[in-house]
Design a protein around this motif. Sequence first.
Motif, PDB file in Angstrom:
ATOM      1  N   ALA A   1      19.096  38.344 -29.120  1.00  0.00           N
ATOM      2  CA  ALA A   1      18.975  37.734 -27.638  1.00  0.00           C
ATOM      3  C   ALA A   1      18.122  36.752 -28.074  1.00  0.00           C
ATOM      4  O   ALA A   1      17.584  36.005 -27.043  1.00  0.00           O
ATOM      5  CB  ALA A   1      17.991  38.861 -26.853  1.00  0.00           C
ATOM      6  N   HIS A   2      18.031  36.202 -29.462  1.00  0.00           N
ATOM      7  CA  HIS A   2      17.198  35.047 -29.552  1.00  0.00           C
ATOM      8  C   HIS A   2      17.585  33.828 -29.110  1.00  0.00           C
ATOM      9  O   HIS A   2      16.776  32.937 -28.459  1.00  0.00           O
ATOM     10  CB  HIS A   2      16.822  34.883 -31.209  1.00  0.00           C
ATOM     11  N   GLY A   3      18.737  33.547 -29.277  1.00  0.00           N
ATOM     12  CA  GLY A   3      19.384  32.214 -28.262  1.00  0.00           C
ATOM     13  C   GLY A   3      18.815  32.273 -26.900  1.00  0.00           C
ATOM     14  O   GLY A   3      18.643  31.048 -26.475  1.00  0.00           O
ATOM     15  N   GLU A   4      19.034  33.463 -26.188  1.00  0.00           N
ATOM     16  CA  GLU A   4      18.389  33.288 -24.970  1.00  0.00           C
ATOM     17  C   GLU A   4      16.986  33.253 -24.599  1.00  0.00           C
ATOM     18  O   GLU A   4      16.682  32.721 -23.541  1.00  0.00           O
ATOM     19  CB  GLU A   4      19.032  34.789 -24.196  1.00  0.00           C
ATOM     20  N   ILE A   5      16.288  33.843 -25.772  1.00  0.00           N
ATOM     21  CA  ILE A   5      14.889  33.460 -25.765  1.00  0.00           C
ATOM     22  C   ILE A   5      14.440  32.056 -25.573  1.00  0.00           C
ATOM     23  O   ILE A   5      13.770  31.495 -24.741  1.00  0.00           O
ATOM     24  CB  ILE A   5      14.161  34.237 -26.753  1.00  0.00           C
ATOM     25  N   VAL A   6      15.338  31.553 -26.544  1.00  0.00           N
ATOM     26  CA  VAL A   6      15.164  29.866 -26.797  1.00  0.00           C
ATOM     27  C   VAL A   6      15.418  29.173 -25.369  1.00  0.00           C
ATOM     28  O   VAL A   6      14.834  28.361 -24.874  1.00  0.00           O
ATOM     29  CB  VAL A   6      15.883  29.305 -27.724  1.00  0.00           C
ATOM     30  N   MET A   7      16.622  29.863 -24.584  1.00  0.00           N
ATOM     31  CA  MET A   7      16.768  29.333 -23.477  1.00  0.00           C
ATOM     32  C   MET A   7      15.819  29.293 -22.429  1.00  0.00           C
ATOM     33  O   MET A   7      15.572  28.628 -21.664  1.00  0.00           O
ATOM     34  CB  MET A   7      18.352  29.951 -22.816  1.00  0.00           C
ATOM     35  N   LEU A   8      15.122  30.548 -22.274  1.00  0.00           N
ATOM     36  CA  LEU A   8      14.376  30.665 -21.575  1.00  0.00           C
ATOM     37  C   LEU A   8      12.927  29.774 -21.714  1.00  0.00           C
ATOM     38  O   LEU A   8      12.292  29.434 -20.773  1.00  0.00           O
ATOM     39  CB  LEU A   8      13.803  32.300 -21.676  1.00  0.00           C
ATOM     40  N   GLY A   9      12.790  29.600 -23.003  1.00  0.00           N
ATOM     41  CA  GLY A   9      11.645  28.664 -23.462  1.00  0.00           C
ATOM     42  C   GLY A   9      11.991  27.535 -22.796  1.00  0.00           C
ATOM     43  O   GLY A   9      11.206  26.674 -22.061  1.00  0.00           O
TER      44      GLY A   9
ATOM     45  N   GLY B   1       8.598  34.180 -30.707  1.00  0.00           N
ATOM     46  CA  GLY B   1       8.479  33.688 -29.059  1.00  0.00           C
ATOM     47  C   GLY B   1       8.039  32.306 -29.191  1.00  0.00           C
ATOM     48  O   GLY B   1       8.607  31.497 -28.311  1.00  0.00           O
ATOM     49  N   ILE B   2       7.044  31.964 -29.791  1.00  0.00           N
ATOM     50  CA  ILE B   2       6.168  30.680 -29.868  1.00  0.00           C
ATOM     51  C   ILE B   2       7.339  29.826 -30.334  1.00  0.00           C
ATOM     52  O   ILE B   2       7.513  28.492 -29.915  1.00  0.00           O
ATOM     53  CB  ILE B   2       4.835  30.813 -30.658  1.00  0.00           C
ATOM     54  N   ILE B   3       7.950  30.172 -31.687  1.00  0.00           N
ATOM     55  CA  ILE B   3       8.782  29.114 -32.169  1.00  0.00           C
ATOM     56  C   ILE B   3      10.055  28.955 -31.022  1.00  0.00           C
ATOM     57  O   ILE B   3      10.582  27.685 -31.195  1.00  0.00           O
ATOM     58  CB  ILE B   3       9.376  29.633 -33.481  1.00  0.00           C
ATOM     59  N   ALA B   4      10.408  29.832 -30.427  1.00  0.00           N
ATOM     60  CA  ALA B   4      11.530  29.978 -29.501  1.00  0.00           C
ATOM     61  C   ALA B   4      11.396  28.905 -28.275  1.00  0.00           C
ATOM     62  O   ALA B   4      12.061  28.066 -27.983  1.00  0.00           O
ATOM     63  CB  ALA B   4      12.067  31.226 -29.015  1.00  0.00           C
ATOM     64  N   ALA B   5       9.982  28.901 -28.069  1.00  0.00           N
ATOM     65  CA  ALA B   5       9.454  28.046 -26.937  1.00  0.00           C
ATOM     66  C   ALA B   5       9.619  26.613 -27.258  1.00  0.00           C
ATOM     67  O   ALA B   5       9.977  25.815 -26.609  1.00  0.00           O
ATOM     68  CB  ALA B   5       8.052  28.287 -26.369  1.00  0.00           C
ATOM     69  N   ILE B   6       9.128  26.249 -28.647  1.00  0.00           N
ATOM     70  CA  ILE B   6       9.061  25.147 -29.157  1.00  0.00           C
ATOM     71  C   ILE B   6      10.546  24.513 -29.146  1.00  0.00           C
ATOM     72  O   ILE B   6      10.613  23.456 -28.634  1.00  0.00           O
ATOM     73  CB  ILE B   6       8.470  24.994 -30.501  1.00  0.00           C
ATOM     74  N   ALA B   7      11.452  25.547 -29.826  1.00  0.00           N
ATOM     75  CA  ALA B   7      12.924  25.146 -29.977  1.00  0.00           C
ATOM     76  C   ALA B   7      13.550  24.541 -28.869  1.00  0.00           C
ATOM     77  O   ALA B   7      14.141  23.773 -28.389  1.00  0.00           O
ATOM     78  CB  ALA B   7      13.688  26.338 -30.834  1.00  0.00           C
ATOM     79  N   GLY B   8      13.109  25.571 -27.658  1.00  0.00           N
ATOM     80  CA  GLY B   8      13.659  25.405 -26.491  1.00  0.00           C
ATOM     81  C   GLY B   8      13.354  24.027 -25.687  1.00  0.00           C
ATOM     82  O   GLY B   8      14.176  23.311 -25.219  1.00  0.00           O
ATOM     83  N   ILE B   9      12.179  23.479 -25.978  1.00  0.00           N
ATOM     84  CA  ILE B   9      11.591  22.268 -25.736  1.00  0.00           C
ATOM     85  C   ILE B   9      12.400  21.100 -26.426  1.00  0.00           C
ATOM     86  O   ILE B   9      12.702  20.050 -25.788  1.00  0.00           O
ATOM     87  CB  ILE B   9      10.033  21.994 -25.473  1.00  0.00           C
ATOM     88  N   LEU B  10      12.741  21.390 -27.729  1.00  0.00           N
ATOM     89  CA  LEU B  10      13.298  20.391 -28.521  1.00  0.00           C
ATOM     90  C   LEU B  10      14.682  20.220 -28.125  1.00  0.00           C
ATOM     91  O   LEU B  10      15.111  19.288 -28.269  1.00  0.00           O
ATOM     92  CB  LEU B  10      13.200  20.836 -29.941  1.00  0.00           C
TER      93      LEU B  10
END
Lengths: 238, 290, 411
Positions: B35-43, B196-205
């Motif tokens: 589900a990691h890709g989707e966590i990034v999307m949520l970010g 989760g924190i990296i996913a959030a950063i990845a999402g923003i980037l």
Amino acid sequence: MLKVNNIHVSYGKVEIIKQVSFEVNQGEVVVIIGANGAGKTTIMKTVTGLLKPTQGEILFEGQNIARTPAEKIVKLGLAMCPEGRQVFPQHTVYENLVLGGYLIRKDKPMFQKNIEQMYNLFPILKERSKQVAGTLSGGEQQMLAIARAMMSNPKLLLLDEPSAGLAPIYVKNIFDMIQKLSEQGTTILLVEQMANMALKIADRAYVLETGRIALGGTAVEIMNDPKVVESYLGSKKY
Amino acid sequence: MFQALESGMVMGSIYALLALAINIIYSTTGIINFAHGEIVMLGAMFALTFIVTSGIPFLLGLILTCITVAIVAVILYYCTVRPFGDKLGNSLGWLMATLGAGIVFTNIAMLVFGTQPKAFPPIGGSELVKIFGIKLLPHDIWVLVITLLIALFFNVVLGKTILGNAIKATSFSHSVTKLMGISSQKIVLTCFAMSGIIAAIAGILISPITFVGPQMTATIGLKGFGAAIIGGVGNSKGAFAGGLLLGILEALAMTQVTPGYKDAIAFLIMIIAISIKPEGIFGVAYEKKV
Amino acid sequence: MEDVSRRKFMKLSGAATLAALAFPAGILAGCGSPQTQSSNKESDKKEFVIGVIGAMTGASAQLGNNAKYGTTIAVEEINAKGGINGVPIRLVIRDDEADPTKSLSLARELVTKEKIDAFIGPTNTTCAKAIQPYLNQNKIIHLNGGCTGAALINEKEFPYSFRTHINDRDQAIFMVKRAVNKGRQKIAMVHDTSALGSGAKADMEAAFKQMGKQPAVDCSYNVGDVDMLPVARKIKDAQCDSALFFTLGVDGAQISKALEKLDYLPPKIELHGYTSVGQPAYRDLAGSAANGTLVNTPTKCTYKENEPLPARQAALVKAFEDKFGAKVTNEIIFATAVSFYDCAYIIKEGVEKNKSYEADKIKGAIESITNYDGANSNYKFGPDKHDGNDPSQLSVGLVTKYTKGMFQLVE
């Protein structure tokens, strides 16, 4: 030091341990002998908190630890060297020791002192300190497992079948080490199939049969019990 | 050529960011969080809500997004991994559960945020700058730098600290780790929160590059897994190298062949890499001795 | 215009399923009197039922809203003036979530339980492919207001299916012809690798052949690709003076942004997109790179610079806003919504011409419509022409100049 009162332990619906009581006093080496499947490892896992008894109490220095999580029990000064050695195979020897000393990680001098002590006790570990533990031989892994358990300065050390699967030369070696640790002041609870070797270094012993304590007494008494001789020492006696 | 290399490196960094977070969970639980890709999307969605919609200043919005997504990742652990116990190698329940969670996240995002992709402002503005004859967005540089920093951070944390040791130990055995006086549960939770924190950063980037929508990470997520595997799962150096390598090869392949076949080429590279070096470029193969 | 989510069909929205279940079948049906069949006499007819299927949740929700809003407004207008042949229209709207399987089962439900007299929809070509055979077997008059796949309209295979929206092929021909007639020398074809994209490629190539010209370069990519630099590079390397974008809004935006990086945007090159490029996604996401991009649009849904919106379309915008909220033109594609609006009126024409509810009579009547003044376009049908729209109805608008979903006319 350790007093186990009438514990019962189950795996699912099967009761493995039934009404087991025993005790370990300060400075002793106590051995629990028993056949395969008698429940020896289950007792060890229960004392260390990895399993929870359905009934009964486990007193460690007067404190009931029957419901305490495993990682907290270690803090109280009770360490175990698990069955099958279970060294961290992808970590180096040094890293294994570091993990063993996780609880004293903030006390740098103490940590350093313990490492030195272990290296003195087991020179082979110093030699192999940068080697990945999975590549050690069985005997070396056993030494590492004991050293790792000793890193946290336990008051009571539990050893679960330290001789299992080892070459005879190592078995002798390991029992010598255990005796050495005992002489240095560590209280030891040992579980073994190799009854003769274990009884030689033990002060007291219990015989576990299908989840119950069948017999208890000094090591000498047990060694000379005709039933024990027949079932556990038998032809192996030398 | 250099332009292609630059864009390949940017995409590669993004794959690497995903791979790093996938790794951290793998390092401790031995599972791949599908589900990691989707966590990034949520970010990205939370960042859009906090920073663009609500107008919260960027840094504060970033921190809020990190906290929110870390909580989501921890919840994900309790819902999809925890129920299958400590010995995850014995069950495949987590596989279905994490895959399913990904679909649930996508659908929740569709319901809450709508289905139309939205623009997200690039860090450093949308003016192109020219460096060595290559036109790029300041954002591209940020992506490269931040990814490098995160990879270095993980390299140090996992390789050189006692926390890293404890993480690796947890993946070997929860009970033996407990016997060291380490709460394996806390270690696992820490790792999920970090992912989760990296996913959030990845999402923003990623957001300014892919735009923000429920499907934004559909293929990128898969390539993140690929990057992790090429590099050797559980190895942060490998994840970084694997991600960059995949991105650059993909970009170069695209300039030589029709872009329409780019995904096929990317996955072909992955298959070849995995079959030549199954343990990954930086993976350690060790034999167990008795 | 449609199929935003062709690769996303697999991901069905669980919540959307619930939403669909919330409209239990037949709750609206059966007002006590037995349902009348379309073959019954005019005097027995209590209501005229039109079924609508569209994707109203999930990734293609915008498409379904076009259908829902357009038909709702049309039916309200018609009912306010006495209905069809004096019989009120009852509209039954269903959400297929862009899933062909779901679309077909909903169509079955509409035909067997709701006893629909005519059908409008669906909103995705794949769904249309799934339900058209069934509707035609059951002789249901079918008006397609938004699925643009050229092959959907086939007078022999689907005798009861008609279309109001301009199709892909006509758009491709229009774009190629315009570029060639404008004297563009190096024209790039830009399309994705999906069925829509490869179909468009074939249509554009055929049009080039007809015009006796070759495209300078053919650029394909996968739907949802993020790094579009190679596509942009190809266009620039071939020194194209025109690029025909048969792309979805998001992909088109990525390509325009990549062209911006290469410093190759209008006026260096003319970018001309088909109707999907008119989606808000394109201009929102491409940002400054969208400046100067041209887009296909029905002539009737455009306005001239510094002039107000055309009166009829402006009135429709107001009707939409009054009914569905002030921001409604952001949630729909106006030209497509009015194409669905026109569908309802075409059905009305077809029924009233012969004063019959019989499918074959309605079919004949619609085929005899040669100049219907619709809100989207002027339609011309015939026995061999069930596509009522054609390229002559198209114009070119400026993507970045728009009011209430209508584009400013360029030419």
